[in-house]
Every structure is written in structure tokens, then in C-alpha cells.
Design a protein around this motif. Structure first.
Motif, PDB file in Angstrom:
ATOM      1  N   HIS A 181      15.388   1.183  -5.003  1.00  0.00           N
ATOM      2  CA  HIS A 181      14.953   1.641  -4.186  1.00  0.00           C
ATOM      3  C   HIS A 181      14.131   1.276  -3.579  1.00  0.00           C
ATOM      4  CE1 HIS A 181      18.447   4.197  -6.462  1.00  0.00           C
ATOM      5  NE2 HIS A 181      18.872   4.219  -5.462  1.00  0.00           N
ATOM      6  N   LEU A 182      14.477   1.459  -2.241  1.00  0.00           N
ATOM      7  CA  LEU A 182      13.126   1.440  -0.932  1.00  0.00           C
ATOM      8  C   LEU A 182      12.435   3.030  -0.272  1.00  0.00           C
ATOM      9  CD1 LEU A 182      13.974  -1.888   0.446  1.00  0.00           C
ATOM     10  CD2 LEU A 182      12.744  -1.604  -1.174  1.00  0.00           C
ATOM     11  N   VAL A 183      11.819   3.377  -0.420  1.00  0.00           N
ATOM     12  CA  VAL A 183      11.800   3.951   1.176  1.00  0.00           C
ATOM     13  C   VAL A 183      11.615   4.359   1.856  1.00  0.00           C
ATOM     14  CG1 VAL A 183      10.272   6.474   1.411  1.00  0.00           C
ATOM     15  CG2 VAL A 183       9.970   6.144  -1.057  1.00  0.00           C
ATOM     16  N   ASP A 184      13.048   4.292   2.770  1.00  0.00           N
ATOM     17  CA  ASP A 184      12.270   4.559   4.158  1.00  0.00           C
ATOM     18  C   ASP A 184      11.756   5.291   4.909  1.00  0.00           C
ATOM     19  OD1 ASP A 184      13.115   4.562   7.155  1.00  0.00           O
ATOM     20  OD2 ASP A 184      15.230   3.796   7.037  1.00  0.00           O
ATOM     21  N   VAL A 185      11.016   5.066   5.073  1.00  0.00           N
ATOM     22  CA  VAL A 185       9.820   6.049   5.984  1.00  0.00           C
ATOM     23  C   VAL A 185       9.727   6.788   6.969  1.00  0.00           C
ATOM     24  CG1 VAL A 185       7.724   5.478   3.876  1.00  0.00           C
ATOM     25  CG2 VAL A 185       7.854   4.864   6.237  1.00  0.00           C
ATOM     26  N   GLU A 186      10.428   5.782   7.970  1.00  0.00           N
ATOM     27  CA  GLU A 186      11.288   6.145   9.399  1.00  0.00           C
ATOM     28  C   GLU A 186      11.836   7.465   9.091  1.00  0.00           C
ATOM     29  OE1 GLU A 186      11.712   3.055  11.667  1.00  0.00           O
ATOM     30  OE2 GLU A 186      10.059   1.717  11.798  1.00  0.00           O
ATOM     31  N   ASN A 187      13.129   7.038   8.692  1.00  0.00           N
ATOM     32  CA  ASN A 187      14.205   8.125   8.031  1.00  0.00           C
ATOM     33  C   ASN A 187      14.622   8.882   7.077  1.00  0.00           C
ATOM     34  OD1 ASN A 187      16.092   6.706  10.554  1.00  0.00           O
ATOM     35  ND2 ASN A 187      16.045   4.864   9.349  1.00  0.00           N
ATOM     36  N   ARG A 188      13.192   8.525   6.347  1.00  0.00           N
ATOM     37  CA  ARG A 188      13.004  10.045   5.482  1.00  0.00           C
ATOM     38  C   ARG A 188      13.575   9.723   4.291  1.00  0.00           C
ATOM     39  NH1 ARG A 188      10.761  15.294   8.192  1.00  0.00           N
ATOM     40  NH2 ARG A 188      12.807  15.598   8.476  1.00  0.00           N
ATOM     41  N   GLN A 243      11.674  -7.893  -4.546  1.00  0.00           N
ATOM     42  CA  GLN A 243       9.909  -7.951  -5.465  1.00  0.00           C
ATOM     43  C   GLN A 243       9.005  -8.484  -3.766  1.00  0.00           C
ATOM     44  OE1 GLN A 243      11.522 -11.295  -7.996  1.00  0.00           O
ATOM     45  NE2 GLN A 243      12.065  -9.811  -9.550  1.00  0.00           N
ATOM     46  N   LEU A 244      10.086  -9.158  -3.107  1.00  0.00           N
ATOM     47  CA  LEU A 244       9.410  -9.482  -1.878  1.00  0.00           C
ATOM     48  C   LEU A 244       8.937  -7.953  -1.157  1.00  0.00           C
ATOM     49  CD1 LEU A 244       9.253 -11.711  -0.209  1.00  0.00           C
ATOM     50  CD2 LEU A 244      10.989 -11.002   1.557  1.00  0.00           C
ATOM     51  N   LEU A 245       8.817  -7.041  -1.113  1.00  0.00           N
ATOM     52  CA  LEU A 245       7.882  -6.297  -0.644  1.00  0.00           C
ATOM     53  C   LEU A 245       6.774  -6.061  -1.218  1.00  0.00           C
ATOM     54  CD1 LEU A 245      10.767  -3.553   1.028  1.00  0.00           C
ATOM     55  CD2 LEU A 245       9.030  -5.617   1.928  1.00  0.00           C
ATOM     56  N   GLU A 292       3.391  -4.277   1.429  1.00  0.00           N
ATOM     57  CA  GLU A 292       2.596  -4.008   2.195  1.00  0.00           C
ATOM     58  C   GLU A 292       3.249  -2.268   2.350  1.00  0.00           C
ATOM     59  OE1 GLU A 292       2.999  -2.570   6.313  1.00  0.00           O
ATOM     60  OE2 GLU A 292       3.439  -4.568   5.726  1.00  0.00           O
ATOM     61  N   THR A 293       2.589  -1.712   2.479  1.00  0.00           N
ATOM     62  CA  THR A 293       2.286   0.132   2.899  1.00  0.00           C
ATOM     63  C   THR A 293       2.468   0.636   3.766  1.00  0.00           C
ATOM     64  OG1 THR A 293      -0.609  -0.018   2.828  1.00  0.00           O
ATOM     65  CG2 THR A 293       0.733  -0.518   1.123  1.00  0.00           C
ATOM     66  N   THR A 294       2.110  -0.214   4.879  1.00  0.00           N
ATOM     67  CA  THR A 294       2.534   0.389   5.935  1.00  0.00           C
ATOM     68  C   THR A 294       3.708   0.164   7.296  1.00  0.00           C
ATOM     69  OG1 THR A 294       1.065  -1.154   6.847  1.00  0.00           O
ATOM     70  CG2 THR A 294       0.272   0.599   6.794  1.00  0.00           C
ATOM     71  N   GLY A 295       4.375  -1.024   6.940  1.00  0.00           N
ATOM     72  CA  GLY A 295       5.805  -0.740   7.318  1.00  0.00           C
ATOM     73  C   GLY A 295       7.320   0.336   7.483  1.00  0.00           C
ATOM     74  N   ARG A 296       7.601  -0.196   7.595  1.00  0.00           N
ATOM     75  CA  ARG A 296       9.555   0.936   7.570  1.00  0.00           C
ATOM     76  C   ARG A 296       9.187   1.796   5.564  1.00  0.00           C
ATOM     77  NH1 ARG A 296      15.352   0.452  10.191  1.00  0.00           N
ATOM     78  NH2 ARG A 296      16.244   1.659   8.850  1.00  0.00           N
ATOM     79  N   PHE A 297       9.673  -0.185   5.252  1.00  0.00           N
ATOM     80  CA  PHE A 297      10.481   0.251   3.753  1.00  0.00           C
ATOM     81  C   PHE A 297       8.995  -0.496   2.832  1.00  0.00           C
ATOM     82  CE2 PHE A 297      14.158  -1.055   6.431  1.00  0.00           C
ATOM     83  CZ  PHE A 297      14.843  -0.208   5.471  1.00  0.00           C
ATOM     84  N   ARG A 298       9.115   0.815   1.672  1.00  0.00           N
ATOM     85  CA  ARG A 298       8.552   0.553   0.954  1.00  0.00           C
ATOM     86  C   ARG A 298       8.650   1.004  -0.628  1.00  0.00           C
ATOM     87  NH1 ARG A 298       3.773   4.802   2.585  1.00  0.00           N
ATOM     88  NH2 ARG A 298       3.554   4.293   4.991  1.00  0.00           N
ATOM     89  N   THR A 299       8.625  -0.710  -1.307  1.00  0.00           N
ATOM     90  CA  THR A 299       9.785  -0.491  -3.056  1.00  0.00           C
ATOM     91  C   THR A 299       9.112   0.449  -3.821  1.00  0.00           C
ATOM     92  OG1 THR A 299       9.307  -2.967  -3.417  1.00  0.00           O
ATOM     93  CG2 THR A 299       9.869  -2.369  -4.440  1.00  0.00           C
ATOM     94  N   ASN A 355       3.306  12.578   0.939  1.00  0.00           N
ATOM     95  CA  ASN A 355       3.922  12.223   1.966  1.00  0.00           C
ATOM     96  C   ASN A 355       3.416  11.559   3.322  1.00  0.00           C
ATOM     97  OD1 ASN A 355       5.021  12.169   5.012  1.00  0.00           O
ATOM     98  ND2 ASN A 355       6.930  13.327   4.636  1.00  0.00           N
ATOM     99  N   SER A 356       3.475  10.507   3.617  1.00  0.00           N
ATOM    100  CA  SER A 356       1.930   9.465   4.235  1.00  0.00           C
ATOM    101  C   SER A 356       2.579  10.084   5.696  1.00  0.00           C
ATOM    102  CB  SER A 356       2.358   7.769   4.462  1.00  0.00           C
ATOM    103  OG  SER A 356       3.216   7.348   4.181  1.00  0.00           O
ATOM    104  N   ALA A 357       3.432  10.279   6.397  1.00  0.00           N
ATOM    105  CA  ALA A 357       3.560  10.979   7.171  1.00  0.00           C
ATOM    106  C   ALA A 357       3.618  12.130   7.698  1.00  0.00           C
ATOM    107  CB  ALA A 357       5.294  10.496   7.837  1.00  0.00           C
ATOM    108  N   LEU A 358       3.366  12.840   6.934  1.00  0.00           N
ATOM    109  CA  LEU A 358       3.165  14.154   6.972  1.00  0.00           C
ATOM    110  C   LEU A 358       1.855  14.440   6.281  1.00  0.00           C
ATOM    111  CD1 LEU A 358       5.990  16.100   5.628  1.00  0.00           C
ATOM    112  CD2 LEU A 358       5.270  15.715   8.231  1.00  0.00           C
ATOM    113  N   GLY A 359       1.091  13.924   5.906  1.00  0.00           N
ATOM    114  CA  GLY A 359      -0.153  13.449   5.348  1.00  0.00           C
ATOM    115  C   GLY A 359      -0.487  15.113   4.896  1.00  0.00           C
ATOM    116  N   ARG A 360       0.285  15.096   3.781  1.00  0.00           N
ATOM    117  CA  ARG A 360      -0.073  16.198   3.352  1.00  0.00           C
ATOM    118  C   ARG A 360       1.289  15.945   1.885  1.00  0.00           C
ATOM    119  NH1 ARG A 360       3.861  19.908   2.267  1.00  0.00           N
ATOM    120  NH2 ARG A 360       5.125  19.867   5.145  1.00  0.00           N
ATOM    121  N   LEU A 361       0.267  16.744   0.811  1.00  0.00           N
ATOM    122  CA  LEU A 361       1.563  17.002  -0.199  1.00  0.00           C
ATOM    123  C   LEU A 361       3.081  17.237   0.458  1.00  0.00           C
ATOM    124  CD1 LEU A 361       0.979  15.907  -3.929  1.00  0.00           C
ATOM    125  CD2 LEU A 361       0.708  18.444  -4.073  1.00  0.00           C
TER     126      LEU A 361
END
Length: 230
Positions: A51-58, A69-71, A76-83, A116-122
Motif C-alpha cells: 500500500h501507498l499513502v496518498d498524502v494529497e487525498n488522505r 520498490q521504485l518509491l 521520496e518523502t515530499t511527493g504525493r505517494f509514500r510507500t 500527519n505531515s500535512a497537518l504538522g501534528r500527531l
């Protein structure tokens, strides 16, 4: 925190924010159509996949192994998807007593926490018959109760969670992939009966934590816990 703060069900402000979309993969019957990678559309074979985390769509997104594996390799830690990593770590030396648990303000015996990196909090969530329910948690409380474990320092934002269970006078603490926390939420939502969940839900919860316990490696005995991937 007052009792009213953790009584209402709200859309979690973290992953997956769209509760229905995020939990559907764990609560709904599998559709007859073939599941596909949400990056390259390749068919996904087998019941388990990454699974990936889609940080834009939560939300959680399904991925084939090459895309995951590519991710991973890109770092990458700042793009839309994170493994979502596959590591499971424990810290048996870190104790949480009843008084410390009460400070967390969690009304049930299971909870998970992630940054949550978008919210900047736990974000603190716990399973309920209605799905994932948020419990308000101050940073100071988090630090006083959980700041003493290395698991809190190793926790990767968005993709990993600190999973706690209060059971039979003890509190177990694990660092786990965030997707299994939502799998647990879905399983509890399906099996919950009555006021206390019922025997089926409790048995399933025991089995779930037995699996986590078997997979977890003691963070104190791992040479480089930052690179453990299950």
C-alpha cells in the motif's frame, strides 16, 4: 480532554481521511473485478499487496511490488505517494501504567498514533463500531507518556503508527505499518456486537495482536532498526 471530545465520530484528519474510501478495502466484500495498481494499473496478484499513502487525498492506494520498490529506492518523502514500510518493532522495556493511559484520554483498550505531515501534528485514533474515531491529544501529553520509547523517535510520518493495546493489566506498544491499523479498524467494525464488542470481536482482536507480536522485533536488539522491513 473532556469526555465529549472522544465521544463523537469525525472524519480522521489523517490517513485515510475519507473514512469510507479508506476502510472499504477492509470491510466491503471484494469486487468481482481484478484489483490493479493505482500507479501503473498492473493487475495485483494474490490477496496481499503493498500500500501507498496518498498524502494529497488522505487515502490508502494499492500498489504492485515494482512501483512500491521504485518509491522505496527513490527515498521520496515530499511527493504525493509514500510507500508503507513493512517493519514491526516492539519496545518491551517501555511501560505505560494505568495513570499514563488515562492521560491519553482513550476510552477503549486499543489506539494508534501517527504523525500527519500535512497537518504538522500527531493524530490519535481508536477503533469503534462506527470506524476510526479521533481522540484529541496534546503534544505535551504524547511526550510525557510515549516520548520515552525509541519507537516514537523511529516513527515515520504518515506511513507508520504506534499501536497500543491495554489488556489484562499491561500495555503493549508496537511500531507498525499504518495500513494494518486501518485493517484492524475494519475488522472491528465488521465484528462488533453489543456494548463491549462481543466474543467474536475480542477473539479477532486477540488473533490480530498475536500476529503483530510474532512479527515484531525488539528495537533494542536490532542493529539498525531504521532499515528493518519486516
Amino acid at each position: 480532554m473532556t469526555a465529549g471530545n472522544h465521544g463523537a465520530v469525525r472524519t480522521p484528519p489523517g490517513l485515510p481521511g475519507r473514512t469510507g474510501a479508506g476502510l472499504a478495502r477492509f470491510t466491503a466484500p471484494r469486487p468481482p473485478r481484478e484489483e490493479r495498481c493505482e500507479l501503473c494499473a498492473a493487475p495485483l496478484s494474490g490477496a496481499r499487496h503493498r500500500h501507498l499513502v496518498d498524502v494529497e487525498n488522505r487515502a490508502l492506494a494499492c500498489a504492485c511490488e515494482p512501483c512500491a520498490q521504485l518509491l522505496d529506492r527513490s527515498g521520496e518523502t515530499t511527493g504525493r505517494f509514500r510507500t508503507v514500510p513493512g517493519r514491526y518493532l516492539s519496545d518491551p522495556a517501555h511501560g505505560v501504567d494505568d495513570r499514563a493511559w488515562d492521560r491519553l484520554g482513550i476510552p477503549v483498550g486499543v489506539a494508534f498514533f501517527f504523525r500527519n505531515s500535512a497537518l504538522g501534528r500527531l493524530v490519535a485514533l481508536y477503533p469503534s463500531p462506527a470506524g476510526a474515531t479521533e481522540s484529541e491529544l496534546e503534544e505535551e501529553t504524547w511526550q510525557s507518556v510515549l516520548g520515552g520509547t525509541p519507537l516514537a523517535e523511529l516513527l515515520e510520518p504518515d506511513v507508520e503508527a504506534l499501536l497500543l493495546r491495554r489488556h489484562e493489566g499491561t500495555v503493549e506498544s508496537y511500531l507498525v505499518p499504518v495500513d494494518i491499523c486501518y485493517e484492524l479498524v475494519g475488522r472491528m467494525r465488521l465484528r462488533w456486537q453489543g456494548f463491549d464488542g462481543g466474543a467474536e470481536a475480542r477473539a479477532d482482536l486477540d488473533a490480530f495482536f498475536a500476529h503483530v507480536r510474532d512479527r515484531a522485533r525488539d528495537a533494542r536488539h536490532v542493529a539498525d532498526p531504521g532499515v528493518v522491513r519486516g
